[in-house]
Design a protein around this motif. Structure first.
Motif, mmCIF file in Angstrom:
data_model
loop_
_atom_site.group_PDB
_atom_site.id
_atom_site.type_symbol
_atom_site.label_atom_id
_atom_site.label_comp_id
_atom_site.label_asym_id
_atom_site.label_seq_id
_atom_site.Cartn_x
_atom_site.Cartn_y
_atom_site.Cartn_z
ATOM 1 N N ASP A 192 18.604 44.255 17.913
ATOM 2 C CA ASP A 192 18.030 45.598 17.850
ATOM 3 C C ASP A 192 17.162 45.772 16.598
ATOM 4 O OD1 ASP A 192 19.138 46.371 20.205
ATOM 5 O OD2 ASP A 192 20.814 47.496 19.328
ATOM 6 N N ILE A 193 17.671 45.308 15.453
ATOM 7 C CA ILE A 193 16.906 45.484 14.208
ATOM 8 C C ILE A 193 15.610 44.676 14.303
ATOM 9 C CG2 ILE A 193 16.905 45.219 11.687
ATOM 10 C CD1 ILE A 193 19.967 45.372 11.750
ATOM 11 N N ARG A 194 15.735 43.402 14.743
ATOM 12 C CA ARG A 194 14.573 42.512 14.833
ATOM 13 C C ARG A 194 13.453 43.120 15.694
ATOM 14 N NH1 ARG A 194 14.757 36.655 14.731
ATOM 15 N NH2 ARG A 194 16.984 36.961 14.498
ATOM 16 N N TRP A 195 13.824 43.590 16.891
ATOM 17 C CA TRP A 195 12.783 44.046 17.821
ATOM 18 C C TRP A 195 12.310 45.465 17.540
ATOM 19 C CZ3 TRP A 195 9.685 41.134 20.553
ATOM 20 C CH2 TRP A 195 10.078 39.821 20.806
ATOM 21 N N THR A 196 13.199 46.300 16.969
ATOM 22 C CA THR A 196 12.768 47.648 16.606
ATOM 23 C C THR A 196 11.758 47.549 15.468
ATOM 24 O OG1 THR A 196 14.939 48.468 17.201
ATOM 25 C CG2 THR A 196 13.566 49.947 15.938
ATOM 26 N N ALA A 197 12.050 46.684 14.508
ATOM 27 C CA ALA A 197 11.124 46.493 13.385
ATOM 28 C C ALA A 197 9.783 46.000 13.917
ATOM 29 C CB ALA A 197 11.715 45.483 12.401
ATOM 30 N N ASN A 198 9.821 45.016 14.785
ATOM 31 C CA ASN A 198 8.573 44.484 15.340
ATOM 32 C C ASN A 198 7.793 45.569 16.096
ATOM 33 O OD1 ASN A 198 7.435 43.317 18.171
ATOM 34 N ND2 ASN A 198 6.831 42.033 16.451
ATOM 35 N N SER A 199 8.520 46.417 16.833
ATOM 36 C CA SER A 199 7.843 47.452 17.630
ATOM 37 C C SER A 199 7.135 48.457 16.740
ATOM 38 C CB SER A 199 8.839 48.201 18.504
ATOM 39 O OG SER A 199 9.576 47.283 19.256
ATOM 40 N N MET A 200 7.790 48.817 15.632
ATOM 41 C CA MET A 200 7.156 49.796 14.737
ATOM 42 C C MET A 200 5.919 49.176 14.099
ATOM 43 S SD MET A 200 10.236 51.843 12.947
ATOM 44 C CE MET A 200 11.327 50.528 12.528
ATOM 45 N N TYR A 201 6.059 47.906 13.742
ATOM 46 C CA TYR A 201 4.937 47.204 13.111
ATOM 47 C C TYR A 201 3.768 47.110 14.096
ATOM 48 C CZ TYR A 201 2.538 43.364 10.668
ATOM 49 O OH TYR A 201 1.609 42.575 10.048
ATOM 50 N N SER A 202 4.048 46.629 15.305
ATOM 51 C CA SER A 202 2.931 46.405 16.230
ATOM 52 C C SER A 202 2.320 47.731 16.687
ATOM 53 C CB SER A 202 3.348 45.552 17.431
ATOM 54 O OG SER A 202 4.441 46.129 18.077
ATOM 55 N N ALA A 203 3.171 48.758 16.887
ATOM 56 C CA ALA A 203 2.635 50.034 17.398
ATOM 57 C C ALA A 203 1.851 50.789 16.335
ATOM 58 C CB ALA A 203 3.775 50.904 17.916
ATOM 59 N N SER A 204 2.050 50.441 15.063
ATOM 60 C CA SER A 204 1.367 51.222 14.030
ATOM 61 C C SER A 204 -0.043 50.700 13.745
ATOM 62 C CB SER A 204 2.175 51.206 12.731
ATOM 63 O OG SER A 204 2.218 49.909 12.216
ATOM 64 N N LEU A 205 -0.310 49.457 14.117
ATOM 65 C CA LEU A 205 -1.569 48.845 13.682
ATOM 66 C C LEU A 205 -2.819 49.458 14.320
ATOM 67 C CD1 LEU A 205 -1.124 44.994 13.385
ATOM 68 C CD2 LEU A 205 -2.024 46.555 11.688
ATOM 69 N N ASP A 206 -3.005 49.217 15.620
ATOM 70 C CA ASP A 206 -4.257 49.659 16.250
ATOM 71 C C ASP A 206 -4.382 51.173 16.306
ATOM 72 O OD1 ASP A 206 -5.216 47.185 16.496
ATOM 73 O OD2 ASP A 206 -5.179 47.069 18.672
ATOM 74 N N THR A 207 -3.247 51.856 16.396
ATOM 75 C CA THR A 207 -3.296 53.320 16.435
ATOM 76 C C THR A 207 -3.856 53.869 15.114
ATOM 77 O OG1 THR A 207 -0.972 53.190 15.813
ATOM 78 C CG2 THR A 207 -1.447 53.725 18.098
ATOM 79 N N THR A 208 -3.311 53.378 13.994
ATOM 80 C CA THR A 208 -3.766 53.869 12.690
ATOM 81 C C THR A 208 -5.229 53.491 12.469
ATOM 82 O OG1 THR A 208 -1.528 53.516 11.877
ATOM 83 C CG2 THR A 208 -3.217 53.871 10.209
ATOM 84 N N ILE A 209 -5.551 52.232 12.774
ATOM 85 C CA ILE A 209 -6.934 51.780 12.558
ATOM 86 C C ILE A 209 -7.888 52.645 13.394
ATOM 87 C CG2 ILE A 209 -8.537 49.843 12.869
ATOM 88 C CD1 ILE A 209 -6.060 47.993 12.435
ATOM 89 N N THR A 210 -7.498 52.918 14.636
ATOM 90 C CA THR A 210 -8.367 53.706 15.523
ATOM 91 C C THR A 210 -8.657 55.089 14.943
ATOM 92 O OG1 THR A 210 -7.535 52.544 17.456
ATOM 93 C CG2 THR A 210 -8.567 54.660 17.868
ATOM 94 N N VAL A 211 -7.636 55.797 14.492
ATOM 95 C CA VAL A 211 -7.927 57.161 13.993
ATOM 96 C C VAL A 211 -8.729 57.121 12.703
ATOM 97 C CG1 VAL A 211 -6.224 58.651 15.122
ATOM 98 C CG2 VAL A 211 -5.566 57.424 13.078
ATOM 99 N N VAL A 212 -8.489 56.127 11.855
ATOM 100 C CA VAL A 212 -9.273 56.082 10.609
ATOM 101 C C VAL A 212 -10.733 55.727 10.940
ATOM 102 C CG1 VAL A 212 -9.517 55.042 8.330
ATOM 103 C CG2 VAL A 212 -7.245 55.551 9.185
ATOM 104 N N GLN A 213 -10.944 54.844 11.916
ATOM 105 C CA GLN A 213 -12.331 54.551 12.329
ATOM 106 C C GLN A 213 -13.020 55.816 12.854
ATOM 107 O OE1 GLN A 213 -11.428 50.970 14.866
ATOM 108 N NE2 GLN A 213 -13.494 50.466 14.244
ATOM 109 N N HIS A 214 -12.287 56.583 13.656
ATOM 110 C CA HIS A 214 -12.881 57.828 14.175
ATOM 111 C C HIS A 214 -13.166 58.813 13.039
ATOM 112 C CE1 HIS A 214 -13.055 57.527 18.529
ATOM 113 N NE2 HIS A 214 -11.969 56.798 18.461
#
Ligand code: HEM
Length: 491
Positions: free
Chosen positions: A268-290
């Motif tokens: 649970d810790i391994r995959w939850t950590a990975n999910s937060m990491y992967s889900a934060s990347l393109d979303t954050t980059i996208t809004v800052v680009q906009h």
């Protein structure tokens, strides 16, 4: 129950072909625009199918809240994709996890890391990371996108794995960038439906047969996804053994569990950590680009925000979170940016767990349900002149119900029990990046060799995120004073 059996009228939608259904209507590029043209033609709920697999697009806030929130008990599952899940190994990532004990355990862990109180404790860190971003952009503005990526990934790597990114070429960042690209542009492209999802028996074809090439791709991608989840986690465990680990989300949970940690908790810790990491990347980059795009396109907005920040912060320091309540125009600008950019325009699909009926329309069990956030955020009844970028719309004095109905945060982070757990982090990290950049830089169109302004070419090719392809712009420090503040800000 009785009505469910009697009604078999599916919601309206474009006419399907026999057997293959609407496969030719789907597109991997800006599917939200096509979904919106269906919405304009067929109304608030649209149904299509691909080889019998139903896809529903919910086009109004009312129907989305009714189904995804009020009927959340049966609308919170995720599709059991054979390709994405079993073959590519993504079924352990939170955004793909089926609704049940595992998803609830993972979401509890995420709430622990990302609730508003926890996020407030990250504020000093967010300010430091933002100053690093400002310095990098001031020094090498042409490569601004690499530094935004480093900011987005570096923040979560630090908070989640206690890992400090040293350069924009960091191998952990490169691996994450590659994996998120594979996820959104390959595995989940076109709604994530592959022929093997429709005909699961295809997975048993020998890999060498023509048409079975997807198996080789899946094997390569699966190995990448496992590396993506394992590497930063195992490296942290090693640092904990060496006594060099920084305190972070994973280390706190691992320490709590101690020697008694069982495989379920570790998983649970391994995959939850990975999910937060992967889900934060393109979303954050996208809004800052906009954000950068809107500053280029609407210079008068940037100027007004600069004046407001100057009047509150003065010239002797960079903005901090304590300034936030005194900056109402910046606040409105951020709301309009969230409405305007729509980082995930169709949300992520939910899977209907039981047959259902809405307004006499039949929705079969197994249907994939998409919230058409793009359409909702351009509803002229809620946002008059929706095609106009107008932060002022969020400064009007309105009653509580209207304010809630207009707040783009009630749309852009999804709906119901799978709503984005990262929204409180973005609320803070986007604000400090925006405000600090506005205060320190002038952001304008790039210039060609003759000094003429070049219009940015804005193209959206990402299948899931409304992320502009890289575009040129001119970012420069506003004054010598800004240079002193940015270059002298604590490293
Ligand atoms: C502007 C930035 C962001 C936007 C617009 C955004 C939007 C979304 C949306 C629309 C969903 C799907 C919700 C649903 O299924 O109904 C989602 C899910 C998710 N987001 Fe975000 N997100 C953002 C940033 C983040 C950040 C920074 C993190 C983590 C630190 C994060 C973590 C997640 C996770 C783990 C899920 C899956 C939740 C689940 O399936 O239970 N997001 N996000």
């Amino acid at each position: 129950q009785q009505t469910k059996k009697v009604s078999r009228a599916y919601p309206p939608g474009p006419k399907p072909l026999p057997f293959v259904g609407n496969i030719l209507d789907l597109t991997a590029i800006e599917l939200w625009m096509r979904a919106t043209s269906w919405a304009n033609q067929f109304g608030e709920i649209v149904y299509i199918h691909v080889f019998g697999q139903g896809l529903v697009f919910l086009n109004s806030y009312e129907v989305t809240v009714e189904l995804m929130e009020k009927r959340g008990a049966i609308y919170s599952d995720k599709p059991a994709f054979v390709m994405a899940g079993e073959l590519c190994g993504c079924d352990n990532m939170v955004a793909f996890t089926r609704y049940g004990d595992k998803s609830r355990r993972q979401r509890r862990l995420m709430t622990q890391a990302l609730n508003p109180t926890a996020i407030r404790t990250y504020q000093p860190l967010l300010e430091i990371e933002t100053h690093t971003l400002l310095r990098a952009i001031a020094t090498d503005p042409k490569n601004y996108l690499n530094y935004i990526r480093r900011y987005a990934g570096g923040l979560t790597l630090l908070v989640i794995y206690g890992y400090q990114v040293k350069s924009e070429n960091d191998p952990s960042l490169a691996l994450a960038t590659e994996c998120v690209d594979i996820l959104s542009n390959q595995i989940a492209s076109g709604g994530g439906i592959w022929p093997v999802d429709i005909f699961p028996a295809l997975q048993h074809l020998p890999s060498w047969l023509p048409g079975a090439g997807f198996k080789a791709k899946a094997a390569t991608w699966k190995a990448k996804m496992e590396e993506f989840a394992d590497k930063p986690y195992e490296a942290l465990k090693q640092r904990m053994l060496d006594g060099t680990a920084l305190s972070c989300f994973c280390s706190t949970l691992l320490e709590e569990a101690g020697d008694k940690i069982d495989s379920e908790r570790d998983f649970d810790i391994r995959w939850t950590a990975n999910s937060m990491y992967s889900a934060s990347l393109d979303t954050t980059i996208t809004v800052v680009q906009h954000f950068i795009l809107t500053m280029i396109q609407f210079p008068e907005m940037m100027q007004r925000a600069q004046e407001e920040i100057e009047s509150v912060v003065g010239h002797g320091r960079l903005p901090t979170f304590t300034d936030r309540p005194s900056l109402p125009f910046v606040e409105a600008l951020m709301s309009e940016l969230l409405r305007w950019s729509v980082a995930v325009p169709l949300g992520l699909p939910h899977r209907l767990m039981e047959d259902d009926v809405y307004n006499g329309m039949f929705l079969p069990k197994g249907t994939l349900v998409f919230a058409n956030v793009w359409k909702m955020l351009r509803n002229p009844e809620v946002y008059p002149n929706p095609e106009v970028f107008s932060p002022e719309r969020f400064m009007e004095d309105v009653d509580e119900v209207t304010a809630k109905r207009r707040d783009p945060r009630n749309y852009v982070f999804g709906f119901g029990r799978r709503r984005c757990p990262g929204m409180h982090l973005i609320e803070q990290s986007l604000w400090i990046v925006m405000t600090s950049m506005i205060s320190s830089f002038d952001i304008t169109r790039a210039k060609d060799a003759a000094g003429n302004a070049v219009e940015p070419v804005v193209v959206f090719e990402n299948a899931v995120f409304r992320q502009p392809n890289p575009f040129e712009c001119d970012i420069r420090l506003r004054s010598e004073q800004s240079e002193r503040l940015v270059m002298g800000s604590a490293a």
